[in-house]
Scaffold this active site. Structure first.
Site, mmCIF file in Angstrom:
data_model
loop_
_atom_site.group_PDB
_atom_site.id
_atom_site.type_symbol
_atom_site.label_atom_id
_atom_site.label_comp_id
_atom_site.label_asym_id
_atom_site.label_seq_id
_atom_site.Cartn_x
_atom_site.Cartn_y
_atom_site.Cartn_z
ATOM 1 N N TYR A 1 4.613 -7.032 17.127
ATOM 2 C CA TYR A 1 4.752 -6.158 15.943
ATOM 3 C C TYR A 1 5.620 -4.953 16.281
ATOM 4 C CZ TYR A 1 3.583 -2.510 12.556
ATOM 5 O OH TYR A 1 3.674 -1.480 11.637
ATOM 6 N N ASP B 1 9.802 -7.588 -3.652
ATOM 7 C CA ASP B 1 8.621 -7.858 -2.809
ATOM 8 C C ASP B 1 8.284 -9.334 -2.941
ATOM 9 O OD1 ASP B 1 5.776 -7.957 -1.882
ATOM 10 O OD2 ASP B 1 6.001 -5.777 -1.823
ATOM 11 N N THR C 1 7.046 2.540 13.055
ATOM 12 C CA THR C 1 5.637 2.720 13.430
ATOM 13 C C THR C 1 5.480 3.382 14.790
ATOM 14 O OG1 THR C 1 3.702 1.448 14.152
ATOM 15 C CG2 THR C 1 5.765 0.296 14.224
ATOM 16 N N PHE D 1 2.185 7.222 11.882
ATOM 17 C CA PHE D 1 1.001 7.014 12.712
ATOM 18 C C PHE D 1 -0.015 6.286 11.814
ATOM 19 C CE2 PHE D 1 1.837 8.839 16.946
ATOM 20 C CZ PHE D 1 3.205 8.955 16.769
ATOM 21 N N LEU E 1 -9.055 1.269 10.275
ATOM 22 C CA LEU E 1 -10.411 1.791 10.496
ATOM 23 C C LEU E 1 -11.128 2.249 9.213
ATOM 24 C CD1 LEU E 1 -12.600 2.538 12.550
ATOM 25 C CD2 LEU E 1 -11.515 4.785 12.770
ATOM 26 N N PHE F 1 10.015 -0.795 3.076
ATOM 27 C CA PHE F 1 8.605 -0.770 3.513
ATOM 28 C C PHE F 1 8.121 -2.171 3.860
ATOM 29 C CE2 PHE F 1 9.160 2.833 0.694
ATOM 30 C CZ PHE F 1 8.437 3.843 1.298
ATOM 31 N N TYR G 1 0.828 -1.219 0.000
ATOM 32 C CA TYR G 1 0.000 0.000 0.000
ATOM 33 C C TYR G 1 0.864 1.273 0.000
ATOM 34 C CZ TYR G 1 -3.177 3.362 2.347
ATOM 35 O OH TYR G 1 -3.913 4.459 2.717
ATOM 36 N N GLY H 1 -4.837 -3.108 25.406
ATOM 37 C CA GLY H 1 -3.644 -2.532 24.768
ATOM 38 C C GLY H 1 -3.916 -1.379 23.819
ATOM 39 N N ASP H 2 -5.151 -0.890 23.754
ATOM 40 C CA ASP H 2 -5.450 0.268 22.897
ATOM 41 C C ASP H 2 -5.296 1.558 23.708
ATOM 42 O OD1 ASP H 2 -6.002 -0.594 20.358
ATOM 43 O OD2 ASP H 2 -8.172 -0.727 20.630
HETATM 44 N N1 LIG Z 1 -0.380 1.049 7.142
HETATM 45 C C1 LIG Z 1 -0.106 1.722 8.254
HETATM 46 O O1 LIG Z 1 -0.974 2.414 8.828
HETATM 47 C C2 LIG Z 1 1.290 1.711 8.838
HETATM 48 C C3 LIG Z 1 1.524 2.406 10.031
HETATM 49 C C4 LIG Z 1 2.803 2.389 10.588
HETATM 50 C C5 LIG Z 1 3.840 1.720 9.937
HETATM 51 N N2 LIG Z 1 3.594 1.046 8.789
HETATM 52 C C6 LIG Z 1 4.710 0.322 8.155
HETATM 53 O O2 LIG Z 1 4.763 0.671 6.785
HETATM 54 C C7 LIG Z 1 5.187 -0.442 6.005
HETATM 55 C C8 LIG Z 1 4.246 -0.628 4.826
HETATM 56 O O3 LIG Z 1 2.929 -0.883 5.317
HETATM 57 P P1 LIG Z 1 1.719 -1.129 4.323
HETATM 58 O O4 LIG Z 1 0.494 -0.642 4.992
HETATM 59 O O5 LIG Z 1 2.056 -0.614 2.957
HETATM 60 O O6 LIG Z 1 1.673 -2.735 4.308
HETATM 61 P P2 LIG Z 1 1.478 -3.730 3.077
HETATM 62 O O7 LIG Z 1 1.228 -5.085 3.640
HETATM 63 O O8 LIG Z 1 0.489 -3.194 2.103
HETATM 64 O O9 LIG Z 1 2.914 -3.686 2.374
HETATM 65 C C9 LIG Z 1 4.022 -4.419 2.819
HETATM 66 C C10 LIG Z 1 4.681 -5.022 1.581
HETATM 67 O O10 LIG Z 1 5.888 -5.657 1.962
HETATM 68 C C11 LIG Z 1 5.950 -6.966 1.381
HETATM 69 N N3 LIG Z 1 6.796 -7.752 2.295
HETATM 70 C C12 LIG Z 1 6.590 -7.970 3.627
HETATM 71 N N4 LIG Z 1 7.607 -8.680 4.135
HETATM 72 C C13 LIG Z 1 8.487 -8.910 3.121
HETATM 73 C C14 LIG Z 1 9.733 -9.576 3.022
HETATM 74 N N5 LIG Z 1 10.272 -10.168 4.083
HETATM 75 N N6 LIG Z 1 10.361 -9.613 1.830
HETATM 76 C C15 LIG Z 1 9.803 -9.027 0.727
HETATM 77 N N7 LIG Z 1 8.623 -8.363 0.770
HETATM 78 C C16 LIG Z 1 7.980 -8.322 1.940
HETATM 79 C C17 LIG Z 1 4.507 -7.410 1.274
HETATM 80 O O11 LIG Z 1 4.289 -8.407 0.295
HETATM 81 C C18 LIG Z 1 3.814 -6.093 0.913
HETATM 82 O O12 LIG Z 1 3.805 -5.866 -0.478
HETATM 83 C C19 LIG Z 1 5.240 -1.641 6.956
HETATM 84 O O13 LIG Z 1 6.581 -1.924 7.254
HETATM 85 C C20 LIG Z 1 4.492 -1.184 8.189
HETATM 86 O O14 LIG Z 1 5.010 -1.758 9.366
HETATM 87 C C21 LIG Z 1 2.356 1.022 8.228
#
Ligand SMILES: NC(=O)c1ccc[n+]([C@@H]2O[C@H](COP(=O)([O-])OP(=O)(O)OC[C@H]3O[C@@H](n4cnc5c(N)ncnc54)[C@H](O)[C@@H]3O)[C@@H](O)[C@H]2O)c1
Length: 320
Positions: A142, A32, A118, A170, A189, A74, A12, A282-283
């Protein structure tokens, strides 16, 4: 021309980063494993490689074939509840594979990383808004897996001159022309409310109405994915002169769950079916970022400070 490796670029948030890097004329290699990502999220002009970020042989091959300026990581597993049930999966993927990536970078002379961390590293914060210096005490695997990797990055910087920027997002939300929120087993959400509005789920559960907040529901800081990525683009430049950086990224203002539901009703013109449930363990009542540091040092200026703007962008992507 700069060339970057975006790991998790089919996800995403990573997908938007790829889109924006290519739009500004940089070359991008995406790695990925498609475990939770979508191949169609990857911009057609990026080179796509399917694989694990902890696969040292594959990383050596990528770094020998491409002169990579910055690694943007990411790639993470992101479900808090699952992480409690399957900590091994989370520590392996988010921490162990990350360390393996750092070693591959070191072997191949790639010395810059931007890491998606995060707000979960803060656990239950003592005060809000949360600054970069606030205590880090994550309360689930996590958050711990992300925090351990932050620590590893910092140790590698001291010992091996790794240059880094850690961003703590966030609540990421919103959409772009190419990318919308479509996590597998969605837990966020706004997309859950949309599912309820579209009749794809019976209702949206609001966990806890007795928090010490204005309307009793939890308050979170919602930040648009385009704004998150504009901070990454600024960081690539900033890292030419500043080598060890960490920033919290949020709008610095919080919205309660009820306020988000009301905003969805206003924008979609539809009633959201809601059920009220007990608090979840935990919220925290309030998670709000201080993003003053990102604003001051990176010149970061979010384009979507209001929840209505974020929901409008997300809803128009639902309607496309
Ligand atoms: N979405 C949120 O609100 C949020 C908030 C805080 C932090 N984050 C961090 O941002 C990052 C991206 O989040 P997102 O919402 O886009 O998630 P997402 O699941 O849409 O994207 C993560 C991507 O990483 C790939 N991936 C995961 N582990 C992998 C690995 N070991 N090797 C290769 N590819 C791998 C997945 O296939 C996926 O395409 C994450 O690391 C997450 O912890 C997200």
């Amino acid at each position: 021309m700069m060339k970057h490796l975006v790991i998790g670029g089919a996800g995403y948030i990573g997908g938007v980063c790829v889109e924006k890097l290519i739009e500004r004329g940089d070359a991008v290699v995406v790695l990925d494993h498609l475990g939770t990502g979508h191949r169609e999220n990857v911009h057609p002009n990026a080179i796509f490689i399917q694989g694990e970020k902890g696969d040292s042989k594959l990383l050596d091959k990528i770094f020998s074939e491409h002169k990579i300026d910055t690694v943007l990581d990411f790639a993470g597993l992101i479900q808090v509840g699952e992480s409690v049930k399957k900590p091994s999966k989370y520590f392996q993927n988010n921490f162990c594979q990350g360390v393996s990536l750092l070693d591959s970078m070191r072997r191949n002379g790639v010395d810059k990383i931007i890491f998606s961390s995060t707000a979960a590293v803060f656990g239950n914060p003592k005060t809000v808004p949360i600054t970069e210096e606030a205590d880090k005490s994550p309360i689930n695997p996590y958050g711990e897996s992300k925090y351990f990797f932050e620590l590893a990055i910092k140790r590698y910087a001291e010992a091996y001159d790794l240059k880094y920027t850690i961003f703590r997002y966030f609540n990421a939300c919103g959409a772009t022309i190419m990318s919308k929120e479509q996590h597998i087993n969605e837990s966020h959400l706004i997309p859950l409310i949309f599912q309820a509005v579209k009749g794809e789920r019976a209702n949206i559960a609001v966990f806890g109405t007795d928090y010490e907040t204005t309307d009793g529901t939890c308050i979170r800081d919602y930040v648009h994915i385009e704004d998150l990525i504009s901070a990454h683009l600024a960081a690539i430049k900033y890292m030419e002169k500043s080598f060890r950086n960490e920033f919290n990224l949020g709008n610095g203002s919080g919205y309660s769950v009820k306020e988000v539901i009301n905003a969805v009703e206003k924008i979609t013109g539809k009633k959201v079916p809601v059920v009220f449930a007990d608090r979840r363990e935990g919220d925290p009542a309030r998670l709000i970022a201080s993003s003053e540091k990102a604003k001051k040092e990176l010149g970061w200026s979010p384009k979507y400070p209001k929840i209505e703007q974020i929901i409008e962008s997300a809803w128009s992507a639902e309607l496309r």
